[in-house]
Design a protein around this motif. Structure first.
Motif, PDB file in Angstrom:
ATOM      1  N   PHE A 119       0.826  -1.211   0.000  1.00 49.84           N
ATOM      2  CA  PHE A 119       0.000   0.000   0.000  1.00 49.84           C
ATOM      3  C   PHE A 119       0.863   1.264   0.000  1.00 49.84           C
ATOM      4  O   PHE A 119       0.616   2.197  -0.760  1.00 49.84           O
ATOM      5  N   SER A 120       1.885   1.277   0.842  1.00 51.40           N
ATOM      6  CA  SER A 120       2.719   2.477   0.974  1.00 51.40           C
ATOM      7  C   SER A 120       3.503   2.782  -0.290  1.00 51.40           C
ATOM      8  O   SER A 120       3.566   3.940  -0.722  1.00 51.40           O
ATOM      9  N   ILE A 121       4.100   1.769  -0.886  1.00 53.75           N
ATOM     10  CA  ILE A 121       4.849   1.993  -2.132  1.00 53.75           C
ATOM     11  C   ILE A 121       3.887   2.432  -3.234  1.00 53.75           C
ATOM     12  O   ILE A 121       4.169   3.349  -3.998  1.00 53.75           O
ATOM     13  N   ASN A 122       2.725   1.811  -3.291  1.00 53.69           N
ATOM     14  CA  ASN A 122       1.737   2.117  -4.322  1.00 53.69           C
ATOM     15  C   ASN A 122       1.200   3.542  -4.176  1.00 53.69           C
ATOM     16  O   ASN A 122       1.133   4.284  -5.148  1.00 53.69           O
ATOM     17  N   LYS A 123       0.827   3.938  -2.980  1.00 47.60           N
ATOM     18  CA  LYS A 123       0.116   5.198  -2.775  1.00 47.60           C
ATOM     19  C   LYS A 123       1.005   6.402  -2.473  1.00 47.60           C
ATOM     20  O   LYS A 123       0.634   7.532  -2.775  1.00 47.60           O
ATOM     21  N   ASN A 124       2.145   6.177  -1.858  1.00 49.20           N
ATOM     22  CA  ASN A 124       2.952   7.311  -1.396  1.00 49.20           C
ATOM     23  C   ASN A 124       3.993   7.772  -2.399  1.00 49.20           C
ATOM     24  O   ASN A 124       4.848   8.583  -2.079  1.00 49.20           O
ATOM     25  N   HIS A 125       3.930   7.251  -3.601  1.00 47.69           N
ATOM     26  CA  HIS A 125       4.781   7.701  -4.705  1.00 47.69           C
ATOM     27  C   HIS A 125       6.249   7.772  -4.308  1.00 47.69           C
ATOM     28  O   HIS A 125       6.878   8.826  -4.367  1.00 47.69           O
ATOM     29  N   ALA A 126       6.768   6.630  -3.917  1.00 43.55           N
ATOM     30  CA  ALA A 126       8.172   6.543  -3.531  1.00 43.55           C
ATOM     31  C   ALA A 126       9.095   6.821  -4.720  1.00 43.55           C
ATOM     32  O   ALA A 126      10.218   7.261  -4.546  1.00 43.55           O
ATOM     33  N   PHE A 127       8.583   6.567  -5.927  1.00 47.70           N
ATOM     34  CA  PHE A 127       9.377   6.759  -7.137  1.00 47.70           C
ATOM     35  C   PHE A 127       8.606   7.664  -8.092  1.00 47.70           C
ATOM     36  O   PHE A 127       7.392   7.838  -7.960  1.00 47.70           O
ATOM     37  N   ASN A 128       9.309   8.232  -9.071  1.00 51.77           N
ATOM     38  CA  ASN A 128       8.654   9.094 -10.046  1.00 51.77           C
ATOM     39  C   ASN A 128       7.685   8.309 -10.922  1.00 51.77           C
ATOM     40  O   ASN A 128       6.652   8.824 -11.329  1.00 51.77           O
ATOM     41  N   ASP A 129       8.037   7.069 -11.234  1.00 48.52           N
ATOM     42  CA  ASP A 129       7.219   6.249 -12.112  1.00 48.52           C
ATOM     43  C   ASP A 129       7.371   4.797 -11.681  1.00 48.52           C
ATOM     44  O   ASP A 129       8.390   4.404 -11.114  1.00 48.52           O
ATOM     45  N   GLY A 130       6.356   3.993 -11.917  1.00 45.31           N
ATOM     46  CA  GLY A 130       6.456   2.564 -11.645  1.00 45.31           C
ATOM     47  C   GLY A 130       6.108   2.162 -10.231  1.00 45.31           C
ATOM     48  O   GLY A 130       6.538   1.102  -9.769  1.00 45.31           O
ATOM     49  N   ASN A 131       5.343   2.955  -9.529  1.00 40.70           N
ATOM     50  CA  ASN A 131       5.013   2.633  -8.141  1.00 40.70           C
ATOM     51  C   ASN A 131       4.164   1.374  -8.016  1.00 40.70           C
ATOM     52  O   ASN A 131       4.350   0.600  -7.080  1.00 40.70           O
ATOM     53  N   LYS A 132       3.250   1.158  -8.950  1.00 39.91           N
ATOM     54  CA  LYS A 132       2.422  -0.057  -8.899  1.00 39.91           C
ATOM     55  C   LYS A 132       3.289  -1.285  -9.125  1.00 39.91           C
ATOM     56  O   LYS A 132       3.207  -2.260  -8.372  1.00 39.91           O
ATOM     57  N   ARG A 133       4.120  -1.244 -10.145  1.00 42.42           N
ATOM     58  CA  ARG A 133       5.022  -2.369 -10.416  1.00 42.42           C
ATOM     59  C   ARG A 133       6.004  -2.582  -9.270  1.00 42.42           C
ATOM     60  O   ARG A 133       6.286  -3.712  -8.888  1.00 42.42           O
ATOM     61  N   SER A 134       6.519  -1.499  -8.736  1.00 46.99           N
ATOM     62  CA  SER A 134       7.465  -1.604  -7.615  1.00 46.99           C
ATOM     63  C   SER A 134       6.804  -2.215  -6.400  1.00 46.99           C
ATOM     64  O   SER A 134       7.417  -3.025  -5.693  1.00 46.99           O
TER      65      SER A 134
END
Length: 100
Positions: free
Chosen positions: A10-25
């Motif tokens: 949830f955190s990686i998906n929603k909190n935009h840890a990266f510029n792109d690819g958060n869902k995949r990450s």
């Protein structure tokens, strides 16, 4: 275990840890977390089942509580229970109605 995995995805998906690819990450890190914790047998299913779920989490269709229920089901059950299937369908239908 399930709480930590849910929070990670949830955190990686929603909190935009990266510029792109958060869902995949979020999927890749979730799968890696499963492997690290001895749940190798469920990694393929996790990635397959969570592909659409990750998109719906990003779109605010599925909240963290439902995500937790889904993750528990993926790890411990052969398929989703009827209550989880209904919860997913209801969440998607509500989102579709709001987008009309």
């Amino acid at each position: 275990m399930e709480d930590k995995l849910t929070h990670l995805v949830f955190s990686i998906n929603k909190n935009h840890a990266f510029n792109d690819g958060n869902k995949r990450s979020s999927l890749a890190l979730g799968a890696y977390f499963l492997e690290l914790n001895g749940f190798d047998y469920v990694v393929k299913r996790f990635v397959k089942e969570m592909e659409n779920i990750a998109v719906w989490v990003a779109d605010n269709v599925i909240d963290k509580d439902l995500l937790h229920r889904i993750i528990c089901s993926v790890i411990y059950e052969d398929e989703y229970s009827e209550s989880i299937k209904l919860a997913i369908v209801e969440a998607v239908e509500v989102a579709e109605q709001l987008n009309r």
